[in-house]
Design an enzyme around this catalytic site. Structure first.
Site, PDB file in Angstrom:
ATOM      1  N   GLU A 159     -67.164  -5.027  -6.349  1.00  6.75           N
ATOM      2  CA  GLU A 159     -68.607  -5.298  -6.373  1.00  6.75           C
ATOM      3  C   GLU A 159     -68.956  -6.417  -7.345  1.00  6.75           C
ATOM      4  O   GLU A 159     -69.923  -7.141  -7.131  1.00  6.75           O
ATOM      5  CB  GLU A 159     -69.372  -4.017  -6.752  1.00  6.75           C
ATOM      6  CG  GLU A 159     -69.303  -2.961  -5.661  1.00  6.75           C
ATOM      7  CD  GLU A 159     -69.975  -1.663  -6.048  1.00  6.75           C
ATOM      8  OE1 GLU A 159     -70.342  -1.500  -7.226  1.00  6.75           O
ATOM      9  OE2 GLU A 159     -70.103  -0.805  -5.147  1.00  6.75           O
ATOM     10  N   HIS A 164     -61.523  -7.223 -12.941  1.00  7.32           N
ATOM     11  CA  HIS A 164     -61.620  -6.190 -13.987  1.00  7.32           C
ATOM     12  C   HIS A 164     -60.695  -5.040 -13.648  1.00  7.32           C
ATOM     13  O   HIS A 164     -60.568  -4.635 -12.496  1.00  7.32           O
ATOM     14  CB  HIS A 164     -63.053  -5.703 -14.157  1.00  7.32           C
ATOM     15  CG  HIS A 164     -63.740  -5.336 -12.881  1.00  7.32           C
ATOM     16  ND1 HIS A 164     -64.260  -6.283 -12.013  1.00  7.32           N
ATOM     17  CD2 HIS A 164     -63.971  -4.141 -12.306  1.00  7.32           C
ATOM     18  CE1 HIS A 164     -64.791  -5.673 -10.979  1.00  7.32           C
ATOM     19  NE2 HIS A 164     -64.625  -4.370 -11.112  1.00  7.32           N
ATOM     20  N   ILE A 187     -70.978   1.150 -17.176  1.00  7.44           N
ATOM     21  CA  ILE A 187     -72.305   1.792 -17.262  1.00  7.44           C
ATOM     22  C   ILE A 187     -72.483   2.911 -16.226  1.00  7.44           C
ATOM     23  O   ILE A 187     -73.437   3.673 -16.318  1.00  7.44           O
ATOM     24  CB  ILE A 187     -73.521   0.827 -17.090  1.00  7.44           C
ATOM     25  CG1 ILE A 187     -73.299  -0.199 -16.005  1.00  7.44           C
ATOM     26  CG2 ILE A 187     -73.968   0.254 -18.393  1.00  7.44           C
ATOM     27  CD1 ILE A 187     -74.591  -0.887 -15.583  1.00  7.44           C
TER      28      ILE A 187
END
Ligand code: AMP
Length: 144
Positions: free
Chosen positions: A96, A101, A32
């Protein structure tokens, strides 16, 4: 630490995502806050907060899916002519979201993405010393 993150909600379909690829083990979706247009995240469906917790077979699968996404990015309207993989493991490394990922980052000339670093030129003896230390650690890990 709670393994439940925003990525768990995305996997469960309880938070929105723009999916790129999905199979029984892996999900890939648009970041995003893309650092370049077309920035994709590839995640294992089974939660793992860190590389240490990630099943190595799943680590291989993340990389395989990353390769496919990279090929797709090059053929898509993203129109990149290069790709970077990036994975932050641990706070100090910039992690974070504590669900492993792989960032797949399309690159075009002058896109502004880069890693800041101060490369040094150590003597071979220093490289050999640390190589030995790392080999020792790998042997100990293999014996566990
Ligand atoms: P990292 O610093 O490697 O942990 O990166 C976490 C990444 O997750 C950042 O690039 C964020 O922009 C991205 N991110 C956080 N929340 C979401 C979300 N809900 N959907 C897609 N990407 C997200």
């Amino acid at each position: 630490m709670n393994p439940y993150t925003i990525f768990s909600e995305i996997i469960a379909g309880q938070a929105p995502s723009s999916k790129v690829y999905e199979d029984e083990d892996v999900l890939a979706f648009m970041d995003i806050r893309p650092v370049t247009p077309g920035h994709v995240l590839v995640i294992p469906k089974a939660p793992a907060r860190s590389l240490a917790e990630l099943d190595p077979v799943m680590g291989g699968k993340l990389f395989q899916v990353g390769q496919r996404i990279a090929a797709g990015l090059r053929e898509s309207e993203v129109g990149c002519d290069g790709v970077n993989f990036f994975l932050a493991d641990g706070v100090t490394a910039g992690q974070e979201v504590f669900h492993v990922h792989l960032h797949v980052i399309p690159r075009t000339p002058g896109d502004g993405f880069g890693l800041r670093a101060r490369p040094t030129t150590p003597p071979r003896a220093d490289l050999d010393y640390l190589a030995g230390s790392i080999r020792g650690a790998l042997s100990r890990i293999a014996e566990r």
